[in-house]
Enzyme design. Structure first.
Site, PDB file in Angstrom:
ATOM      1  N   HIS A  44       3.771   6.485  -6.836  1.00 16.68           N
ATOM      2  CA  HIS A  44       2.954   7.562  -7.412  1.00 16.68           C
ATOM      3  C   HIS A  44       3.702   8.894  -7.253  1.00 16.68           C
ATOM      4  O   HIS A  44       3.812   9.684  -8.201  1.00 16.68           O
ATOM      5  CB  HIS A  44       1.600   7.607  -6.699  1.00 16.68           C
ATOM      6  CG  HIS A  44       0.565   8.425  -7.397  1.00 16.68           C
ATOM      7  ND1 HIS A  44      -0.709   8.590  -6.908  1.00 16.68           N
ATOM      8  CD2 HIS A  44       0.600   9.149  -8.542  1.00 16.68           C
ATOM      9  CE1 HIS A  44      -1.403   9.361  -7.720  1.00 16.68           C
ATOM     10  NE2 HIS A  44      -0.637   9.712  -8.716  1.00 16.68           N
TER      11      HIS A  44
ATOM     12  N   HIS B 242       0.827  -1.211   0.000  1.00 16.22           N
ATOM     13  CA  HIS B 242       0.000   0.000   0.000  1.00 16.22           C
ATOM     14  C   HIS B 242       0.862   1.262   0.000  1.00 16.22           C
ATOM     15  O   HIS B 242       0.718   2.138  -0.869  1.00 16.22           O
ATOM     16  CB  HIS B 242      -0.913  -0.034   1.229  1.00 16.22           C
ATOM     17  CG  HIS B 242      -1.827   1.145   1.365  1.00 16.22           C
ATOM     18  ND1 HIS B 242      -3.166   1.065   1.052  1.00 16.22           N
ATOM     19  CD2 HIS B 242      -1.615   2.413   1.783  1.00 16.22           C
ATOM     20  CE1 HIS B 242      -3.729   2.245   1.263  1.00 16.22           C
ATOM     21  NE2 HIS B 242      -2.803   3.080   1.714  1.00 16.22           N
ATOM     22  N   GLU B 243       1.771   1.338   0.967  1.00 15.27           N
ATOM     23  CA  GLU B 243       2.614   2.538   1.071  1.00 15.27           C
ATOM     24  C   GLU B 243       3.582   2.634  -0.110  1.00 15.27           C
ATOM     25  O   GLU B 243       3.914   3.728  -0.564  1.00 15.27           O
ATOM     26  CB  GLU B 243       3.377   2.539   2.393  1.00 15.27           C
ATOM     27  CG  GLU B 243       2.494   2.480   3.645  1.00 15.27           C
ATOM     28  CD  GLU B 243       1.447   3.563   3.714  1.00 15.27           C
ATOM     29  OE1 GLU B 243       1.616   4.619   3.054  1.00 15.27           O
ATOM     30  OE2 GLU B 243       0.433   3.368   4.408  1.00 15.27           O
TER      31      GLU B 243
ATOM     32  N   HIS C  57       1.799   4.440  -2.872  1.00 16.49           N
ATOM     33  CA  HIS C  57       1.849   5.898  -2.676  1.00 16.49           C
ATOM     34  C   HIS C  57       3.203   6.452  -3.119  1.00 16.49           C
ATOM     35  O   HIS C  57       3.284   7.474  -3.814  1.00 16.49           O
ATOM     36  CB  HIS C  57       1.661   6.235  -1.193  1.00 16.49           C
ATOM     37  CG  HIS C  57       0.250   6.159  -0.709  1.00 16.49           C
ATOM     38  ND1 HIS C  57      -0.794   6.782  -1.350  1.00 16.49           N
ATOM     39  CD2 HIS C  57      -0.290   5.548   0.382  1.00 16.49           C
ATOM     40  CE1 HIS C  57      -1.922   6.555  -0.685  1.00 16.49           C
ATOM     41  NE2 HIS C  57      -1.634   5.812   0.365  1.00 16.49           N
TER      42      HIS C  57
END
Length: 597
Positions: A395, A388-389, A392
């Site tokens: 991105h 998940h991180e 981020h």
């Protein structure tokens, strides 16, 4: 349990490498001073922007440098504080940065108002100049805001009031995290402290008596402070209404959505579409009651796992290689950059005393897109957190690499897409590569729970926020009774007929910290809906679908969020992606029904 180490006892290789921001503390201090120096230089141009394109360009360049330095200074202070909140030198840095940034904002707020005063044809002419290229998107978005920008003096007042307007949020945090004493809970290990942090662990405990005691004591404490907390939240809503009316917006919702150019229909479509698809959610709670072998389902029964955490050990380096394989559909460049970062300097890996709990990614234009973890190798969910991180951070990596500073930063609306996209790829990889039925059951139940928490629950929160603001805007005060009544209606609608609530269950509406960042939570719901659609598109597509997804990752802040997601192949202005995500959840529930649990 092993003893939790102090910060200076943590292995250097397990810490993030902040030298990508500043080599030395003195370098940071030099940049801290520059924030004020640049603000003073910009202030010297007051009154000159409207009549001179060259002066305006000079101000834009100075402002860009100031903002870039301020971002680095603030990131460094924030990251230090996150690793050891008790270190007074870190607190000092954070405080000095906040003071400098607030002062700079007050000194330079005239820039926006003076640009807004330039006739649109003249401003368009300036924006067409080649030397304005790096500022064109920034100026276009500024023009979008023009109807709601006030005079220079009024904007300065708003800037000076920025810190005090957050008093309700700060007071809520201090009250609930510091002042409130929740007591202890009896466990086989003895009396354990009940806190905001430990509450979620108690709710996952397989012992129902422990869950009930923790729930009762937790909400009893909120009941003792309900009038104070209701007043704080009402004050927060009133601040929103005041700001919306002062700027000329028709509502608080419009004010919250307008900067991102998100139509109000997106927010309302989310609520109506989820509302129309509550049957699978109610079926999930019926299944929960059946699987847990309960005579009646209570509010403290909804978080204990349907399948206990499987026993597996995934050392940190092995987790990185697992992600390399799971995310391989995104291509070698993506996995090489991410895995190299996870192993070399991006990540602060493990718990230490004073370190912030949970996890986050903190990307900036300068330096690594840092990740804070509290990784535990015996908890499989922590691998999902890493994925998940990592989403981020990648991105942020592509956004910074592909755009000028003034338009690199993507919005919160887009932020949860890349992160939950990676979770979906990891889920599909693990499900496809297991023959263990218990692992399959664990994955399906955990995925259903995660989607529920992000899609259904956040939509329920979004509906409550909208109702609270609409009540104030229509002249109805937010008393504790009104807030509880509205929240109980939502609890009953979303949890369905199987759920039996306690008298204090509706106090949940008074304890959600995200409500102090108004109209924020809906973005979790739209984010996971977009990511599920895009993951399906990439996994079942070819080169062009993958290229479309990269267009989104690289778009940064160069477009409004709805437009950047259209690049990737999903239209969040329509309800179809929400419906598809709800269908995905319904399919997971059907698969869980077929399991022998």
């Amino acid at each position: 349990m092993k003893t939790i180490p102090t910060r200076n006892e943590v292995n250097k290789n397990d810490k993030w490498d902040l030298t990508s921001l500043y080599k030395t503390e003195n370098d940071w201090k030099v940049d801290l001073k520059k924030i004020t120096e640049y603000a003073d230089k910009i202030a010297g141009f007051q009154g000159q922007i409207k009549d001179s394109a060259d002066k305006m360009l000079e101000v834009l360049k100075l402002n860009e440098e100031m903002e870039k330095i301020a971002e680095s200074v603030g990131s460094y202070a924030f990251l230090l504080t996150a690793t050891d909140a008790g270190d007074s030198s870190y607190q000092d840095k954070q405080g000095r940065y906040m003071m400098s940034a607030t002062e700079a904002q007050a000194k330079t707020c005239f820039v926006i108002t003076e640009i807004q005063e330039i006739p649109e044809d003249e401003l368009s002419s300036r924006m067409a100049r080649p030397d304005y290229a790096n500022y064109k998107i920034f100026l276009e978005k500024l023009l979008h805001q023009k109807p709601y920008i006030l005079s220079e003096k009024e904007e300065r007042l708003f800037a000076l009031q920025a810190e005090s307007s957050g008093t309700a949020k700060k007071a809520f945090s201090m009250l609930t995290n510091v002042d409130m004493d929740f007591g202890t809970v009896k466990t086989p290990e003895g009396e354990l402290p009940l806190t905001q942090t430990t509450y979620s662990s108690f709710m996952e405990n397989p012992d129902r008596n422990i869950r009930k005691e923790a729930y009762t004591k937790f909400y009893k404490t909120f009941d003792n402070h309900k009038n104070t907390i209701a007043t704080l939240y009402a004050g927060n809503v009133q601040q929103d209404v005041y700001h919306a009316r002062a700027r000329g917006y028709k509502s608080s919702l419009q004010m919250a959505l307008y900067p991102d150019n998100v139509p109000e229909e997106v927010y309302r479509n989310l609520i109506s579409t989820v509302r129309a698809n509550l049957e699978p959610l109610h079926k999930y709670y019926s299944l929960r009651k059946k699987i847990l072998k309960l005579d009646e389902l209570r509010h403290y029964d909804v978080y204990t796992p349907l399948v206990s955490e499987i026993k597996c050990t995934t050392p940190y380096n092995d987790a990185v290689e697992m992600l390399r394989n799971a995310l391989s559909p995104l291509g070698k460049e993506y996995t090489d950059v991410l895995c190299n970062g996870l192993l070399n300097g991006w990540v602060d890996r493990y718990e230490n005393k004073g370190k912030r709990s949970g996890a986050f990614s903190a990307g900036a234009y300068t330096g690594y897109p840092y990740i804070l973890l509290n990784y535990k190798e015996d908890v499989l969910r922590d691998v999902f957190t890493m994925a998940h991180e990592g989403g981020h951070s990648m991105h942020s990596y592509f956004s910074a690499k592909s755009n000028p500073f003034m338009c690199y930063d993507y919005t919160i609306f887009e932020a949860e897409v890349a992160s939950t996209f990676n979770e979906e790829l990891l889920f599909n990889y693990l499900l496809k590569n297991t023959t263990d039925q218990k692992m399959k059951a664990y994955l399906l139940c955990t995925r259903a729970s995660d989607i529920l928490a992000t899609l259904h629950r956040q939509t329920m929160f979004a509906e409550f926020e909208l109702k609270a603001h609409e009540l104030v805007e229509s002249g109805t005060p937010l008393s504790v009774e009104v807030l509880r009544e509205e929240y109980r209606k939502l609890l009953e609608a979303y949890f369905g007929p199987e759920m039996i609530f306690e008298n204090e269950s509706d106090l949940e509406g008074l304890r959600i910290p995200h409500f102090y960042n108004s109209f924020y939570v809906y973005k979790y719901s739209t984010g996971i809906s977009a990511s599920l659609a895009l993951a399906d598109r990439v996994l079942n597509g070819g080169k062009s679908e993958l290229e479309d997804y990269y267009k989104f990752l690289k778009s940064g802040g160069s477009r409004y969020p709805i437009d950047s997601l259209k690049l990737a192949g999903v239209d969040m202005s329509k309800p179809e992606p929400i419906q598809a995500a709800l269908n995905k959840f319904a399919d997971l529930i059907r698969q869980i029904e077929l399991l022998d649990l």
